[in-house]
Design an enzyme around this catalytic site. Structure first.
Site, PDB file in Angstrom:
ATOM      1  N   TYR A  30      45.458  50.875  43.574  1.00  0.00           N
ATOM      2  CA  TYR A  30      45.989  50.407  42.292  1.00  0.00           C
ATOM      3  C   TYR A  30      45.001  50.691  41.175  1.00  0.00           C
ATOM      4  CZ  TYR A  30      42.906  46.298  42.080  1.00  0.00           C
ATOM      5  OH  TYR A  30      41.815  45.468  41.993  1.00  0.00           O
ATOM      6  N   LYS A 143      39.573  51.474  44.895  1.00  0.00           N
ATOM      7  CA  LYS A 143      40.365  50.384  44.317  1.00  0.00           C
ATOM      8  C   LYS A 143      41.638  50.224  45.147  1.00  0.00           C
ATOM      9  CE  LYS A 143      41.241  48.532  39.664  1.00  0.00           C
ATOM     10  NZ  LYS A 143      40.230  47.467  39.727  1.00  0.00           N
ATOM     11  N   GLU A 175      28.093  42.949  42.501  1.00  0.00           N
ATOM     12  CA  GLU A 175      28.977  42.777  41.343  1.00  0.00           C
ATOM     13  C   GLU A 175      29.628  41.410  41.426  1.00  0.00           C
ATOM     14  OE1 GLU A 175      32.085  45.721  41.428  1.00  0.00           O
ATOM     15  OE2 GLU A 175      32.334  45.565  43.594  1.00  0.00           O
ATOM     16  N   LEU A 199      32.638  48.572  42.712  1.00  0.00           N
ATOM     17  CA  LEU A 199      33.687  49.359  42.083  1.00  0.00           C
ATOM     18  C   LEU A 199      33.106  50.061  40.859  1.00  0.00           C
ATOM     19  CD1 LEU A 199      36.748  50.056  42.062  1.00  0.00           C
ATOM     20  CD2 LEU A 199      36.992  48.222  40.376  1.00  0.00           C
TER      21      LEU A 199
END
Length: 279
Positions: A30, A143, A175, A199
């Site tokens: 996505y 992702k 993160e 990411l």
């Protein structure tokens, strides 16, 4: 209106099969695009990341980037979206439940728009964060729809009365549950390198670009919770959060416990980039 495959349909006419592999395996990818003034923000970066995710999980994109872009523009126009987000997911397709890749399944594309206002209160005053172990898989640069660990991490933060969780692997900060993380020490910017453990955030890329334009020295290298304890400033970056200061971590203030000058300079530069009137 929703986008389903190549058609624009009312939401109640979109029929997702219970045999879609996105449902029982999270077998899909996505992207979430930001829209300012009716225009997609940094679309090229999103498409590059989408292509990488598709390639590495071996989902053939049903359309080229130009066609996907055209479909998203149609979707934005049909919804008259001026400020918000576009969510797009592509699953491996519909097939009886079995772990191996199906031979005949066709990828399924679905997308929709959401009106989202800028979270000015958090951006101006900052948020509280807590730390937690990063228990996710080792391909965080993709992702994908496998987000349960992120969901659990986010809820952990909320249960602690915080707004976000800062993840770490054996003390090395990676993160956050739904954003990238940066800290400032001695006026210089630090963030985890864009490898398989985080990411590759589009807003992260933009912030690093803006920082270099502002002659703020940037370091893409790993740092620890102990390093963070002596940071002067910290903030998260994300499609919706943009640049949001972090003012406390685990109940302790970051620096003076308020957004710092480097964060403010970057916020101002970002607002100029997206065309927000600062008057």
């Amino acid at each position: 209106m929703y986008l389903y495959q190549h058609q624009l349909l009312p939401k109640d006419e979109v029929a997702i099969s219970p045999d879609d592999r996105a449902y029982y395996f999270g077998d899909g990818i996505y992207e979430v695009f930001r829209v300012y003034n009716g225009v997609l923000f940094e679309p090229e970066g999103h498409y590059r990341r989408l292509e990488k995710s598709a390639r590495e999980v071996r989902i053939p994109l049903p359309y080229g980037v130009d066609k996907l872009h055209s479909l998203l523009l149609e979707l934005i126009g049909a919804n008259r979206l001026q400020e918000g987000t576009v969510y797009m997911q592509i699953s491996r397709g519909v097939a009886p439940r079995s772990h191996p890749f199906p031979q005949q399944a066709e990828p399924v594309v679905m997308a929709y728009c959401s009106e989202v206002s800028r979270t000015l209160k958090s951006m101006q005053g900052g948020i509280r964060a807590v730390t937690a172990d990063d228990i996710r898989w080792l391909k965080c640069d993709l992702k994908t729809l496998n987000l349960l660990a992120n969901v659990m991490a986010k809820q952990h933060a909320l249960d602690q009365g915080a707004d976000e969780v800062i993840l770490h692997r054996n003390g090395t900060i990676t993160e956050c549950s739904a954003s990238n993380f940066m800290m400032v020490k001695e006026g210089e910017l630090f963030t985890h390198p864009a490898n398989h453990l985080i990411l590759h955030g589009i807003t992260r890329e933009v912030v690093l670009r803006l920082a270099r334009q502002l002659d703020i020295r940037c370091h893409e290298r790993a740092f620890s919770i102990e390093d963070l304890s002596s940071a002067e400033e910290a903030f998260i970056t994300g499609t919706v959060t943009e640049i949001t200061p972090v003012v406390t971590v685990d109940g302790k203030p970051v620096g003076r416990g308020e957004p710092g000058p480097v964060t403010r300079r970057l916020q101002q530069a970002f607002e100029q980039l997206i065309g927000i009137d600062q008057a």
